[in-house]
Design an enzyme around this catalytic site. Structure first.
Site: not given
Ligand code: DNO
Length: 388
Positions: A240, A278, A305, A346-347, A363
């Site tokens: 990530h 991401c 992501h 996410d977010h 989340y």
């Molecule tokens: C945040 C996520 C991070 C991610 C980790 C992967 O919401 O994108 O916590 O899951 O860094 O190891």
């Protein structure tokens, strides 16, 4: 892409049954109850896997199999911890769970200063306020060297902030930066920590003398060690990117930009050494062109992501809509070039009562469901174009 969802295990208020109803195909999860550095046994893996399969989905991605700090700073325990990591990987491989997300961020995983920043429409979202972050660094952590790190404009904004600071506001910053965002993703902190700031300082101390070059060497060492297991079981590792994509608290960060990604992929050229693309983390740096990066690195991306940030002129950043045209392009790229690659959102905003439900920060349920619907719509449009 495969529509996946980060599920925090049997204690998650959002159940597998609910996820099936909203069109989720694959689950992203971890053995959240196993402490960092310990072996994930086949028995524990099978328990979670069969729970997911009983709901008509598959365990698509492990997020995360955490890399212990001692591996990152090359402590005396490193080789034992890497051996444990390899056993966990092999056990996952035997169970057919073959995509593993991790990060190589020292001490701190992702960081935000505000978790419920109000939007004009009544929803709220995560927000990164550069001046508040500098305040934490200089006035709360009291890190030597911190004032020299920050630019003049941020320091001026921070001074204004300092004038109106209260102990409640300070406590909220600590809670947002250390407790609520780290507690559920990294084994370093938990909600019960009595003195999180002191703990933070102790962790920072472990990285004395570890600069970016050293961290790169340690990461390469780790990857070279685990690659034979990844090859044997066909496991795709996907790192990530750093969030935010910049050095924080004097710690080196090694996955912040094009050059860093190129370094990582060349350092260990095996395709099992890949990326979690991401788009949100990368777009939080004004130096990154996220569309270009997606096109350049699609072939080494094993997990996506789908979210996107907007950087404001003062360096703050906020999460943008999942219909942001840049995200449309990123989704198009992966849908065209990496059919079937797991993708999660996410977010997303807190909306329609999400704020009362006590979900992990970033989340929400309704917000993420809407975001998944949006990204699913973009995917459907791209596929309709493709088949014309
Ligand atoms: C945040 C996520 C991070 C991610 C980790 C992967 O919401 O994108 O916590 O899951 O860094 O190891």
């Amino acid at each position: 892409m495969e529509k996946t969802w980060r599920w925090f295990g049997p204690n998650d208020k959002i159940t597998l049954g609910m996820l099936r109803q909203i069109g989720v195909e694959g689950i992203v999860t971890a053995l959240h109850h196993v402490p960092n550095g310990e072996i994930w046994s086949s028995g524990e893996i099978e328990k979670i896997k069969s729970m997911i399969e009983a709901h008509g989905m598959r365990w698509s991605v492990v997020e995360s199999l955490p890399v212990s700090e001692a591996i990152k700073y090359a402590g005396s325990d490193r080789d034992r911890l890497i051996e444990n990591y390899k056993v966990s990987l092999a056990n996952l491989g035997k169970a057919g769970v073959k995509t593993v997300c991790y990060n190589f961020m020292p001490v701190l995983d992702w960081a935000r200063t505000e978790l419920e920043y109000p939007n004009p429409d009544g929803t709220s979202n995560l927000y990164f306020n550069r001046a508040e972050f500098a305040y934490f660094d200089i006035h709360i952590l009291k890190r030597p060297g911190a004032p020299d790190f920050w630019d003049q404009e941020t320091l001026e904004r921070m001074e204004q902030l300092a004038a109106g600071m209260t102990s409640e506001k300070e406590a909220r910053l600590v809670e947002n930066i250390v407790i609520k965002t780290q507690g559920f993703v990294s084994g370093n902190f938990s909600e019960d920590d009595l003195n999180p700031v002191e703990k933070f300082r102790e962790l920072l101390d472990l990285y004395k003398g570890v600069d970016k070059d050293r961290l790169r060497k340690n990461m390469k060492y780790f990857l070279e060690e685990i690659m034979p297991v990844c090859n044997e079981y066909d496991i795709n590792m996907c790192v990530h990117p750093d969030d935010p994509p910049m050095a924080v608290f004097g710690l080196p960060r090694i996955l912040t930009c094009d050059e860093d990604i190129a370094w990582l992929l060349n350092a260990v050229s095996d395709s099992h050494n890949g990326l979690t693309f991401c788009a949100g983390s990368l777009s939080a740096g004004a130096h990154n062109d996220v569309i270009e990066l997606a096109r350049k690195y699609a072939s080494r991306t094993h997990f996506v992501h789908a979210r996107i940030c907007t950087v404001l002129p003062n360096g703050d950043f906020r999460e943008s809509s999942h219909l942001d045209p840049r995200l449309v392009e990123v989704v198009r790229t992966f849908e065209m070039e990496r059919q079937g690659v797991p993708m999660r959102v996410d977010h997303a905003p807190l909306m329609l009562g999400d704020d009362k439900a006590g979900y992990n920060a970033g989340y929400s349920f309704h917000g993420r469901m809407l975001a998944l619907g949006m990204v699913g719509g973009i995917m459907a449009a791209v596929n309709a174009e493709k088949s014309k």
